[in-house]
Design a protein around this motif. Structure first.
Motif, PDB file in Angstrom:
ATOM      1  N   UNK A 167       0.802  -1.162   0.065  1.00 46.57           N
ATOM      2  CA  UNK A 167       0.129  -0.069  -0.077  1.00 46.57           C
ATOM      3  C   UNK A 167       0.982   1.292  -0.068  1.00 46.57           C
ATOM      4  N   UNK A 168       0.461   2.414  -0.678  1.00 48.69           N
ATOM      5  CA  UNK A 168       1.322   3.558  -0.547  1.00 48.69           C
ATOM      6  C   UNK A 168       0.176   4.671   0.011  1.00 48.69           C
ATOM      7  N   UNK A 169       0.924   5.527   0.250  1.00 47.42           N
ATOM      8  CA  UNK A 169       0.204   6.890   0.843  1.00 47.42           C
ATOM      9  C   UNK A 169       1.341   7.757   1.598  1.00 47.42           C
ATOM     10  N   UNK A 190      -2.523   7.918   4.922  1.00 45.83           N
ATOM     11  CA  UNK A 190      -3.571   8.635   4.273  1.00 45.83           C
ATOM     12  C   UNK A 190      -3.315   7.943   2.740  1.00 45.83           C
ATOM     13  N   UNK A 191      -4.330   7.399   2.311  1.00 45.08           N
ATOM     14  CA  UNK A 191      -4.359   6.969   0.715  1.00 45.08           C
ATOM     15  C   UNK A 191      -5.247   7.755  -0.274  1.00 45.08           C
ATOM     16  N   UNK A 192      -5.216   9.054   0.138  1.00 44.79           N
ATOM     17  CA  UNK A 192      -6.066   9.897  -0.602  1.00 44.79           C
ATOM     18  C   UNK A 192      -5.968  11.340  -0.359  1.00 44.79           C
ATOM     19  N   UNK A 193      -5.986  12.320  -1.212  1.00 41.61           N
ATOM     20  CA  UNK A 193      -5.768  13.631  -0.829  1.00 41.61           C
ATOM     21  C   UNK A 193      -6.491  14.293   0.456  1.00 41.61           C
ATOM     22  N   UNK A 235      -9.363  10.882   3.735  1.00 44.37           N
ATOM     23  CA  UNK A 235     -10.726   9.916   3.809  1.00 44.37           C
ATOM     24  C   UNK A 235     -10.598   8.364   4.083  1.00 44.37           C
ATOM     25  N   UNK A 236      -9.432   7.873   3.329  1.00 43.95           N
ATOM     26  CA  UNK A 236      -9.106   6.529   3.274  1.00 43.95           C
ATOM     27  C   UNK A 236      -7.734   6.562   4.102  1.00 43.95           C
ATOM     28  N   UNK A 237      -7.863   5.689   5.328  1.00 45.36           N
ATOM     29  CA  UNK A 237      -6.517   5.644   6.053  1.00 45.36           C
ATOM     30  C   UNK A 237      -6.469   4.319   6.475  1.00 45.36           C
ATOM     31  N   UNK A 238      -5.085   3.943   6.175  1.00 42.16           N
ATOM     32  CA  UNK A 238      -4.748   2.495   6.610  1.00 42.16           C
ATOM     33  C   UNK A 238      -3.915   2.504   7.711  1.00 42.16           C
ATOM     34  N   UNK A 276       8.652   7.168  -1.573  1.00 45.36           N
ATOM     35  CA  UNK A 276       8.322   7.130  -2.994  1.00 45.36           C
ATOM     36  C   UNK A 276       7.997   8.559  -3.351  1.00 45.36           C
ATOM     37  N   UNK A 277       7.830   8.804  -4.646  1.00 43.95           N
ATOM     38  CA  UNK A 277       7.426  10.318  -5.158  1.00 43.95           C
ATOM     39  C   UNK A 277       5.991  10.152  -4.970  1.00 43.95           C
ATOM     40  N   UNK A 278       5.505  11.344  -4.413  1.00 48.67           N
ATOM     41  CA  UNK A 278       3.705  11.595  -4.482  1.00 48.67           C
ATOM     42  C   UNK A 278       3.407  11.739  -5.707  1.00 48.67           C
ATOM     43  N   UNK A 279       2.303  11.182  -5.980  1.00 48.15           N
ATOM     44  CA  UNK A 279       1.658  11.293  -7.217  1.00 48.15           C
ATOM     45  C   UNK A 279       0.799  12.452  -7.077  1.00 48.15           C
TER      46      UNK A 279
END
Length: 122
Positions: free
Chosen positions: A33-35, A55-58, A61-64, A114-117
């Protein structure tokens, strides 16, 4: 009477050992998973465990949520270094956890920056 008590206690101990071995050595799933690493801390009163969240979203809202075993000192050091950065986590999900392992059933075995998308850091 002592023989029956010994058999009962032996059976309970054997069942616990089988359960512990199953939870320890049989993964439910594996993956990555990435975030953005938004939280990583040691928590607990008697048994300190390492817990974190990405956090898997800007919007966040989606927390792992995940845990890291104490034996993974290299992973712990990297996560402390990458706080606030975009990371890629390699994890193993277990069927259950024990209070001395952590709160989550997701256990991290490797981490890389990782580089943030979403944001360019130039």
């Amino acid at each position: 009477m002592k023989k029956i008590l010994f058999i009962i206690l032996g059976t309970i101990a054997a069942l616990f050992l089988i359960y512990y071995a199953f939870v320890s050595f049989v993964p439910y799933s594996e993956g990555t998973r990435a975030g953005e690493l938004i939280k990583f801390s040691s928590k607990g009163v008697m048994f300190k465990t390492w817990e974190g969240e990405i956090s898997q979203g800007i919007s966040g809202a989606q927390i792992f949520s995940f845990s890291v075993l104490d034996s993974e000192q290299e992973v712990i050091d990297k996560l402390q270094e990458y706080q606030g950065q975009y990371v890629k986590l390699t994890y193993e999900e277990r069927f259950d956890t024990f209070f001395f392992w952590g709160d989550s059933t997701y256990f991290i075995s490797d981490v890389s920056s990782e580089k943030s998308p979403h944001f360019s850091r130039e």
